[in-house]
Design an enzyme around this catalytic site. Structure first.
Site, PDB file in Angstrom:
ATOM      1  N   HIS A   1      -9.680  -7.398 -12.747  1.00 38.97           N
ATOM      2  CA  HIS A   1      -8.580  -7.478 -11.782  1.00 38.97           C
ATOM      3  C   HIS A   1      -8.567  -6.165 -10.992  1.00 38.97           C
ATOM      4  CE1 HIS A   1      -4.337  -7.423 -10.488  1.00 38.97           C
ATOM      5  NE2 HIS A   1      -4.275  -8.713 -10.773  1.00 38.97           N
TER       6      HIS A   1
ATOM      7  N   ASP B   1      -7.440  -3.548 -20.444  1.00 35.44           N
ATOM      8  CA  ASP B   1      -6.420  -4.215 -19.650  1.00 35.44           C
ATOM      9  C   ASP B   1      -6.024  -5.479 -20.412  1.00 35.44           C
ATOM     10  OD1 ASP B   1      -5.102  -5.939 -17.962  1.00 35.44           O
ATOM     11  OD2 ASP B   1      -6.485  -5.713 -16.276  1.00 35.44           O
TER      12      ASP B   1
ATOM     13  N   GLN C   1      -3.772 -10.302 -19.742  1.00 33.05           N
ATOM     14  CA  GLN C   1      -3.900 -11.731 -20.028  1.00 33.05           C
ATOM     15  C   GLN C   1      -4.083 -12.015 -21.517  1.00 33.05           C
ATOM     16  OE1 GLN C   1      -3.123 -13.897 -17.945  1.00 33.05           O
ATOM     17  NE2 GLN C   1      -3.208 -12.722 -16.049  1.00 33.05           N
TER      18      GLN C   1
ATOM     19  N   CYS D   1      -6.840 -11.444  -7.142  1.00 29.59           N
ATOM     20  CA  CYS D   1      -7.026  -9.983  -7.254  1.00 29.59           C
ATOM     21  C   CYS D   1      -8.317  -9.665  -8.004  1.00 29.59           C
ATOM     22  CB  CYS D   1      -5.834  -9.307  -7.932  1.00 29.59           C
ATOM     23  SG  CYS D   1      -4.281  -9.561  -7.070  1.00 29.59           S
TER      24      CYS D   1
END
Ligand code: PLP
Length: 421
Positions: A138, A215, A218, A379
């Site tokens: 992303h 990250d 999700q 994104c």
């Protein structure tokens, strides 16, 4: 010090299948109709709906506990401080952090990753050093590193997405070397839904002397996360993707890293002492939380985590796996539809294109049937390029979705195809 065991919240729950019929009543947004149809909300990777417990907790906090945290000695301020620090402990339990003070409360994933980039990376990267990311990131896990590389003279390197639509540890390691200082990667792709081999990549990155930033945007709403088992150094996530308020989230980092990192914002709450000659900083995490914190948001986030933990991860994962199997079959029955990525690798996210129909048209037409999906580049423009597309459509699941939701999507897609082809 506040400590809370993640497994303590987890192990007693989730032995029964998820009672989706019952828990749907917890989400008032699901009671609405959109364009005359019951809402089918399949845009959970963008943001999730909020349970009544979170909405009520936020409203109650604003109604009666609306003091500032870590500021005053009166009762309301005390309650706000309690809420903020309870939230920190709850996030620590969610991630199985060693201690709550390893948790910096942030505005979300973007905020958390930018904090690592502008603090740790700006301080530690030298010309010629390398930051390794993957091709499916992303933009929130790409742009901050690109900037920091430009500012420090470091080089951004990219692990390709393989033809099977995943990222392999061998491909990552092939791009690691003596100058690799940081590997930044998604836990789960927001487009392909694949889970990256974070623990394995972390192990190999550490052998090369590099740190690892994950990250988790999700991942956190769909699987138990254990930062100690992953072995990573930084982990970022957003509260709003976990049924919590927008503008909330966290950065977890190992204590010694936080202690060595400079603050990126100055102001109230982050200092030990201030004079015109010199300012000394508070220890982490307060050092990174300048200004009035989002106390009520943090309180709502804690309630959201509590809600999800009470359901139990095994029941939640079994439910979402069942939805994905059903979705893969349902989407395969729609003529001209091509699902991206590989079967068996998708976690709560399934993206697709339809021949000769622009994804935005798909999104607009299924919305007419009350079905909310996301369309666009998500994104993740470099990934779109890798896939040879400009945009795609994405359905993403949460704990309240049903097989009927998936069927409604497939039916709406068939209608869209009839209208547009
Ligand atoms: N990373 C991934 C994988 C995402 O899916 C998102 C949001 O969609 C983000 C980062 C950014 O999250 P936020 O906008 O909540 O900061």
């Amino acid at each position: 010090m506040l400590r809370m065991s993640r497994s303590g919240a987890d192990e007693t729950a989730g032995t029964e299948p998820l009672d989706v019929v019952r828990l749907r009543h917890d989400f008032p947004a699901l009671e609405q109709r959109v364009h005359g149809h019951p809402l089918v909300y399949l845009d959970n990777a963008a943001t999730t709906l909020k349970p009544r417990s979170v909405i009520d907790a936020v409203a109650a906090a604003y109604a009666s506990d609306s003091g500032n945290a870590h500021r005053s000695v009166h009762a309301l301020s005390g309650r706000a401080t309690q809420q903020l620090e309870t939230a920190r402990a709850r996030v620590a339990s969610l991630l199985n952090a060693g201690e709550p003070d390893e948790v910096v409360l942030t505005g979300g994933t973007t905020d958390a990753l930018n904090l690592v980039a502008s603090s740790w990376a700006r301080t530690n990267l030298r010309p010629g050093d390398e930051v390794l990311i993957t091709e499916l990131e992303h933009h929130a896990n790409l742009v901050p590193w690109q900037w920091t590389c430009e500012q420090t003279g470091a080089r951004l390197r990219v692990v390709p997405v393989s033809d099977d639509g995943t990222v392999h540890a061998d491909d990552a390691e092939a791009r690691m070397g003596p100058r690799t200082r940081l590997v930044a990667l998604a836990h789960v792709s927001n487009v392909l839904g694949c889970a990256l081999p974070v623990a394995e990549i972390t192990r190999r990155a550490h052998e090369h002397g590099a740190l690892v930033a994950v990250d988790g945007a999700q991942a956190v709403a769909h699987r138990p996360v254990d930062v100690q088992a992953l072995g990573c150094d930084f982990y970022a996530f957003s509260g709003h993707k976990l049924h919590g308020p927008t503008g909330t989230g966290a950065l977890w980092a190992r204590r010694e890293l936080l202690e060595a990192m400079p603050p990126t914002q100055g102001g109230g709450g982050m200092v030990a002492s201030v004079s015109f000659e010199r300012t000394t900083f508070a220890p982490p995490p307060q050092r990174f939380e300048a200004g009035t914190p989002h106390v009520v948001g943090a309180h709502g986030l804690a309630c959201a985590i509590e809600y999800v933990q009470a359901l139990g991860w095994s029941a939640l994962r079994a439910h979402e796996r069942d939805l994905m199997v059903h979705a893969e079959a349902a989407l395969a029955s729609v003529d001209g539809l091509q699902v991206l990525g590989s079967p068996g690798t998708r976690n709560s996210v399934v993206s697709f294109v339809m021949d000769s129909i622009h994804p935005h048209d798909i999104g607009t037409l299924v919305d007419r049937h009350g079905v909310a999906i996301r369309t666009g580049h998500h994104c993740a423009q470099p990934l779109m390029k890798r896939l040879g597309i400009g945009a795609c459509a994405r359905a993403s699941f949460a704990l309240y979705n049903t097989r009927q939701d998936v069927d409604a999507l497939a039916e709406a897609l068939r209608h869209a195809r009839e209208r547009l082809s």
